[in-house]
Write an enzyme that holds these catalytic residues in place. Structure first.
Site, mmCIF file in Angstrom:
data_model
loop_
_atom_site.group_PDB
_atom_site.id
_atom_site.type_symbol
_atom_site.label_atom_id
_atom_site.label_comp_id
_atom_site.label_asym_id
_atom_site.label_seq_id
_atom_site.Cartn_x
_atom_site.Cartn_y
_atom_site.Cartn_z
ATOM 1 C CB CYS A 1 40.990 -25.697 -63.894
ATOM 2 S SG CYS A 1 40.959 -28.101 -63.563
ATOM 3 C CB SER B 1 37.628 -34.557 -68.203
ATOM 4 O OG SER B 1 38.193 -33.811 -68.334
ATOM 5 C CD GLU C 1 41.398 -30.221 -61.069
ATOM 6 O OE1 GLU C 1 42.608 -29.610 -61.582
ATOM 7 O OE2 GLU C 1 40.689 -29.952 -60.924
ATOM 8 N NE ARG D 1 33.539 -30.506 -70.327
ATOM 9 C CZ ARG D 1 34.724 -31.136 -69.564
ATOM 10 N NH1 ARG D 1 35.823 -31.208 -69.307
ATOM 11 N NH2 ARG D 1 33.969 -32.294 -68.635
ATOM 12 C CD GLU E 1 42.603 -21.353 -63.980
ATOM 13 O OE1 GLU E 1 41.883 -22.744 -64.303
ATOM 14 O OE2 GLU E 1 42.797 -21.508 -62.689
ATOM 15 C CE LYS F 1 31.722 -23.841 -48.239
ATOM 16 N NZ LYS F 1 31.721 -23.860 -49.524
#
Length: 493
Positions: A299, A456, A265, A293, A396, A189
């Site tokens: 996150c 990452s 996550e 970025r 956040e 999804k």
């Protein structure tokens, strides 16, 4: 600052080429009652197209297709599973520019960043193509010598995958890649704001030879209504989610009913520490990467900047100069460096957080307001002297705002950095090796960027601690989330 929205001549062609229906059991089909919803271009606020709006029954049909295909797919040769992923990698790279433009249109990020994400997303397929043939086990003599232990790894079973809007292709390949490699079927999804990249990926995997039913895609405006019946159904055995901590908590609760294996996550509140001996050129470069970025909508974005008092003024000045010099606009132009936020709700949130900080005494060094014109644009912003009680010190941000607080004591700033429910990633800049190792060990996060502003990498484990999640994606351990361990006790020897 006024944002204009010129139309790119290739936009309609790229959008029209993507299927807009559900993909279930290897077939494209409309949603129940032909329901659809509009996908918006965040740089204009106007609709790009309409896609199928799946019902709970559509979701259960997708789960049925995945469940029916599971036994066959689990027995599929690991080498061929890997070859499918490798072919998909090559197809993605051959369609690099079209996929990048599609992503920019639905998500808003500049073409330069979309191109980088396409490469990043494809690398997950290349990485897990190689991991598919490296699923091992164990054989050992029992300690008393009277038997043998056989340990094997098997697919966990049909998986439910839920991806966010901020990295619409990479967060999909990071889940689909290990699922395919491990021998799991899945229903995915995508976020309702950015379904087009995932729909385009389905065509890639079809062309690469993925059998019917192995991957099923359901698009919907209401994730909760669609996913809860599938989670509680009993045929799924795995749930992998990337998104907010609040939604993650609800999904974990729903998963408890069927004792689903979960990977989460979730959110972040990343501290960025600059010590007095840091290379300031490198620290500012890293700050731009860690903060800007994806327009700050990540996150992993640096959320709280703690800069030693000896270098805070110089660091703030350099960072503000860099931020003020960024070109803001519609991302389809190659000279644009900062695109819009995803929607009106996110723009309002960033505006509220900055206003709260300023009201509490923070100084606006640059930016500090939404941009004029259509779309959801916010100026790149640097705030100095941000008090710890400001909301953006705890929440956040998910936007192009860098709040700076000064410090003088190492242990005090580590305690401040750790004073959050989140624990995804932290960044620190220092040229002192002992301090680098000491602080890296004491920071309560699953990842640390040491003298670099990006962590990452498909070949490295990605994930957090505390309320930032459960499990890891990517790296050698990424496939483990889709494998069960079975132990066979062998007697009579």
């Amino acid at each position: 600052m006024t944002i204009s929205a010129p139309q790119h001549p290739r936009e309609a062609t790229v959008v029209d080429a993507v299927p807009k229906q559900l993909f279930i059991g290897g077939k494209w089909r409309p949603a129940e009652a032909d329901r659809t919803y509009e996908v918006e271009d965040p740089s204009t606020g106007r609709a790009l197209c309409s896609v199928a709006d799946a019902s709970p029954d559509d979701g259960l049909a997708a789960l049925a297709a995945a469940s029916e295909a599971q036994a066959r797919w689990a027995k599929h040769p690991p080498r061929e599973r890997g070859e499918i992923l490798r072919r998909a990698y090559e197809i993605i790279m051959s369609r690099h520019e079209d996929l990048a433009l599609l992503m920019t249109l639905e998500m808003g990020k500049p073409l330069t960043e979309s191109r980088a994400e396409i490469t990043y997303a494809a690398e997950f397929f290349r990485w897990f193509a190689e991991e598919a043939v490296r699923i091992g086990g164990d054989y050992a003599v029992a300690p008393n010598g009277s038997g043998r232990f056989l340990v094997m790894r098997q697919p966990v079973g049909p998986a439910l995958l839920i991806t966010p809007w901020n990295f619409p292709l990479a967060m999909g390949t990071r889940k689909i890649g290990p699922a395919i490699a491990a021998g799991c079927t899945s229903v995915i999804k995508p976020a309702h704001q950015t379904p087009l990249s995932m729909l385009a990926l389905v065509e890639v995997l079809q062309e690469a030879g993925l059998p019917d039913g192995v991957l099923n895609v359901v698009t919907s405006r209401s994730a909760g209504q669609l996913m809860e019946p599938m989670i509680r159904d009993g045929r799924a055995r795995k749930l992998s989610f990337t998104g907010s901590t609040a939604v993650g908590r609800k999904l974990i609760e729903q998963s408890a009913d069927q004792v689903l294996r979960v990977s989460m996550e979730l959110g972040g509140n990343a501290p960025f520490l600059v010590f007095p001996d840091a290379d300031l050129d490198a620290a500012v470069d890293g700050a731009m990467l860690a903060k800007m970025r994806n327009v700050g909508e990540a996150c992993t974005a640096a959320n709280r900047f703690y800069v030693h008092a000896d270098v805070a003024e110089e660091f703030s000045r350099r960072l503000a100069e860099r931020m003020a010099g960024l070109q803001v606009g519609r991302g389809v132009s190659d000279d644009v460096q900062v695109g819009p936020l995803i929607d009106d709700a996110q723009l309002n949130k960033v505006t509220e957080l900055v206003s709260d900080a300023v009201e509490r005494g923070a100084e606006v060094v640059t930016g500090g307001a939404a941009a004029d014109g259509e779309g959801y644009f916010y100026q790149p912003t640097v705030l100095a002297d941000v008090p710890v009680e400001a909301r953006l010190s705890r929440e956040e941000i998910f936007g192009p705002v860098a709040p700076i607080t000064t410090f003088t004591d190492e242990q005090a700033v580590i305690a401040q950095a750790n004073d959050t429910e989140y624990g995804l990633v932290s960044y620190l800049y220092t040229r002192d090796l002992q301090r680098a190792l000491r602080v890296s060990e004491e920071l309560e996060t699953g990842m640390v960027g040491l003298n670099q502003g990006i962590v990452s990498n498909p070949a490295a484990p990605f994930g957090g601690v505390k309320h930032s999640g459960l499990g890891r994606e990517g790296g050698k351990v990424g496939i483990d989330e889709f494998l069960e361990t079975k132990y066979v006790a062998i007697g009579g020897l």
